[in-house]
Motif scaffolding. Structure first.
Motif, PDB file in Angstrom:
ATOM      1  N   HIS A 100       0.868  -1.195   0.000  1.00 44.50           N
ATOM      2  CA  HIS A 100       0.000   0.000   0.000  1.00 44.50           C
ATOM      3  C   HIS A 100       0.893   1.230   0.000  1.00 44.50           C
ATOM      4  CE1 HIS A 100      -3.278  -2.692   0.712  1.00 44.50           C
ATOM      5  NE2 HIS A 100      -2.578  -3.240   1.696  1.00 44.50           N
ATOM      6  N   GLY A 153      -4.052   6.342  -9.060  1.00 39.48           N
ATOM      7  CA  GLY A 153      -3.557   5.165  -8.331  1.00 39.48           C
ATOM      8  C   GLY A 153      -2.302   4.576  -8.969  1.00 39.48           C
ATOM      9  N   GLY A 154      -2.328   4.453 -10.313  1.00 41.90           N
ATOM     10  CA  GLY A 154      -1.191   3.880 -11.041  1.00 41.90           C
ATOM     11  C   GLY A 154       0.052   4.757 -10.899  1.00 41.90           C
ATOM     12  N   ARG A 157       1.672   4.291  -7.626  1.00 45.95           N
ATOM     13  CA  ARG A 157       2.476   3.062  -7.584  1.00 45.95           C
ATOM     14  C   ARG A 157       3.845   3.308  -8.202  1.00 45.95           C
ATOM     15  NH1 ARG A 157       2.240   0.272  -3.879  1.00 45.95           N
ATOM     16  NH2 ARG A 157       2.821  -1.773  -4.584  1.00 45.95           N
ATOM     17  N   ALA A 179       0.203  -3.420  -9.170  1.00 49.03           N
ATOM     18  CA  ALA A 179      -1.225  -3.563  -8.838  1.00 49.03           C
ATOM     19  C   ALA A 179      -1.960  -2.273  -9.200  1.00 49.03           C
ATOM     20  CB  ALA A 179      -1.366  -3.852  -7.351  1.00 49.03           C
ATOM     21  N   GLY A 180      -3.045  -2.414  -9.926  1.00 52.57           N
ATOM     22  CA  GLY A 180      -3.880  -1.257 -10.277  1.00 52.57           C
ATOM     23  C   GLY A 180      -3.351  -0.437 -11.443  1.00 52.57           C
ATOM     24  N   ASP A 182      -2.554   0.268 -15.596  1.00 52.09           N
ATOM     25  CA  ASP A 182      -3.042  -0.130 -16.924  1.00 52.09           C
ATOM     26  C   ASP A 182      -1.899  -0.827 -17.682  1.00 52.09           C
ATOM     27  OD1 ASP A 182      -1.619   1.707 -18.882  1.00 52.09           O
ATOM     28  OD2 ASP A 182      -2.402   3.152 -17.438  1.00 52.09           O
TER      29      ASP A 182
END
Ligand SMILES: Nc1ncnc2c1ncn2[C@@H]1O[C@H](COP(=O)(O)OP(=O)(O)OP(=O)(O)O)[C@@H](O)[C@H]1O
Length: 535
Positions: A100, A153-154, A157, A179-180, A182
């Motif tokens: 996270h 979100g991406g 990350r 994770a999350g 495209d």
């Protein structure tokens, strides 16, 4: 450390060991074994991918390696330092991208990289280079000065990965970095990770099999807290895969049995694996590879008449390997009547009983289908029923919360009651046998008092005691009839009101002189004082 087993591929000899995990074990409270005796090595210049189902123990392993939690047993040597004794030195070379995102909302992308690079000891020039490199590699140029809370979100990350990589971290741990994201962003991140693996030891966990296949120089698969196998993608596919897949794209007029007959000439026991839509698949064993050339040449020449548009051969996928390892593990975990599902232990009897009960109530062999609530026909509850449901729900919630916080309940209720009871017992025990000292009633503190007494009858206990005291001390007593007592005293009080006021200052000499002159006043004021002494 060298792992001697047919499920562990021989380790490379030309790379240094970056992380050496040795019998690492973590048991959480409640005897939950999250990681059990895990041992394997990770090498410099390589990406080691950690695969495993949910709850397999990947994050727990990483958390132990980064010092976020302490191992119950075993240890790991990270960049030459033991995680049990040299954690500060381990952290100097460590970069972590947790599952996270942990970002500062108000810092920009560039400020994040600057901050973490500075923490890792880079100078200003080097920090500026790091910022430019990672922002460029991760395609975050337009967001360079955007605060992290405004990122998608991406993008967050990507920034988390940049933070782990920056500052020339020699050991990099990435927990599900894509994770999350495209597909395009994932590809950009893969490129960046591959470019950055030189002189670093990278440990990456993921649920994407293509990612593991593409990035992993070595892939370690965990299940139920244990390491099941470790090796290159090719090694694992050979070990666990079914062999090769012959995949055909067929036309509508294709007769599958004719295609199978053609293949049977070369591989007599061949069977259709899947026939879905326009895709027809056969599985070919590895040892049958010698006949592939002739078989495919024959297929090529007859493909038009058989109704096959195109075909191809592929090696087993990582997904199949993963499913195979997971399935093997699933078999092992049904042990002593206990089934382990994502780390939660359920007794097999409970499951059987549940199914029996549900089938009995619905009369169905598939309880789950009939016990589902039909959302489309279920109406809204209103009025008293709604109020009752809410009330019951609140009670149930309170019960659950109380059940989980039973220590709080104990502190709030039981402990105060226990203290009161203990205090009462102790105080009673301490009072036993102790007699309070007698207090003698006397009029000695008063100067020449005259006491007024009224009574209903001569036998009144208080009257008798009161009179005894006065007589014992030779005090003057005046008796009044009950009905005239109040009037009598009131008259005297009014005539000597001044003395009454002075009596308040009893110790004053002047007051005493006055008091002696106005004896009637004393009669009035002494009464409460005498009563006080008698009580
Ligand atoms: N603090 C904790 N206390 C008790 N049990 C825990 C704790 N943290 C993790 N576990 C348990 O340990 C097991 C392993 O958890 P872990 O988070 O390592 O799994 P994971 O492989 O990373 O899963 P995922 O892919 O879902 O992230 C799980 O069964 C989990 O419930």
């Amino acid at each position: 450390m060298h792992l001697e087993s047919n499920v562990y591929e021989k380790e490379p000899t030309n790379y240094n060991i970056g992380i050496q995990v040795n019998r690492l074990t973590k048991v959480f409270p409640g005897k939950k074994v999250a990681v059990r005796q895990v041992s394997f090595n990770m090498f410099e210049n390589q990406i080691t991918v950690l695969l495993g189902h949910n709850g397999a123990g990947k994050t727990t392993t990483m958390s132990m390696l980064t010092g976020m939690i302490t191992p119950t047993e075993g240890t790991a040597i990270v960049n030459g330092y033991d995680i049990r004794t040299n954690m500060p030195q381990v952290r100097d070379s460590l970069g972590l991208c947790p599952q996270h995102n942990i970002l500062f909302d108000e810092l920009t992308v560039a400020e994040h990289i600057r901050f973490f690079s500075k923490l890792k000891g880079l100078n200003k020039k080097e920090i500026d280079e790091e910022i430019n490199t990672y922002i460029d590699l991760l395609q975050l140029v337009p967001k360079r000065n955007a605060r992290s809370k405004t990122l998608s979100g991406g993008m967050k990350r990507k920034l988390s990965v940049a933070i782990a990589m920056c500052g020339r971290s020699k050991i990099v741990m990435l927990d599900e970095p894509t994770a999350g994201m495209d597909p395009a962003a994932r590809r950009a991140l893969w490129d960046m990770i591959v470019k950055q693996k030189k002189d670093r030891t990278i440990l990456l966990s993921t649920h994407f099999m293509d990612e593991a296949d593409l990035l992993g120089d070595r892939i370690a698969i965990m299940a139920g807290g244990q390491l099941q196998c470790c090796g290159s993608s090719f090694f694992l596919k050979k070990k666990y895969g079914a062999g090769y897949h012959l995949i055909m794209d067929k036309r509508q007029d294709c007769v599958v049995s004719q295609v199978t007959d053609l293949l049977k000439v070369y591989i007599p026991n061949i069977k259709v694996a899947t026939n879905i839509g326009s895709e027809l698949t056969y599985i070919l064993a590895e040892d049958q590879a010698v006949v592939f050339e002739k078989m495919l040449a024959d297929l090529e020449s007859k493909s038009k008449t058989l109704g096959v548009n195109s075909y191809g051969i592929s090696l087993t996928t990582m997904q199949e390997v993963f499913m195979k390892v997971g399935a093997d593990h699933g078999q092992e975990e049904i042990n002593n009547g206990e089934i382990v599902t994502n780390g939660n232990m359920v007794n097999e009897d409970e499951i059987t009983n549940y199914h029996k009960a549900d089938s009995a109530s619905t009369g169905s062999a598939h309880p789950s289908d009939n016990s589902r609530i039909n959302i489309t026909t279920a109406g809204f509850v209103t009025g008293f029923t709604l109020w009752r449901n809410q009330f019951v729900a609140m009670l149930m919630k309170k019960f659950r919360v109380t059940q989980r916080n039973w220590i709080l309940l104990l502190i709030q209720n039981v402990i105060p009651i226990a203290f009161i009871v203990i205090t009462m017992i102790v105080s009673r025990m301490m009072n036993i046998g102790i007699e309070l000292p007698r207090i003698d009633s006397t009029l000695d503190p008063f100067i020449d008092p005259i006491t007024t007494i009224t009574r209903d009858n001569e036998d009144n206990t208080y009257y008798v005691q009161y009179r005894n005291i006065l007589e014992r001390e030779n005090r003057e007593i005046r008796h009044f009839p009950t009905d005239s007592m109040t009037n009598n005293m009131l008259n005297q009080f009014l005539s000597t009101i001044l003395c009454g006021v002075i009596l308040e200052h009893y110790a004053n000499n002047f007051s005493l002189v006055l008091l002696r002159r106005c004896r009637s006043c004393i009669e009035l004021y002494e009464r409460p004082l005498i009563n006080q002494n008698l009580s």
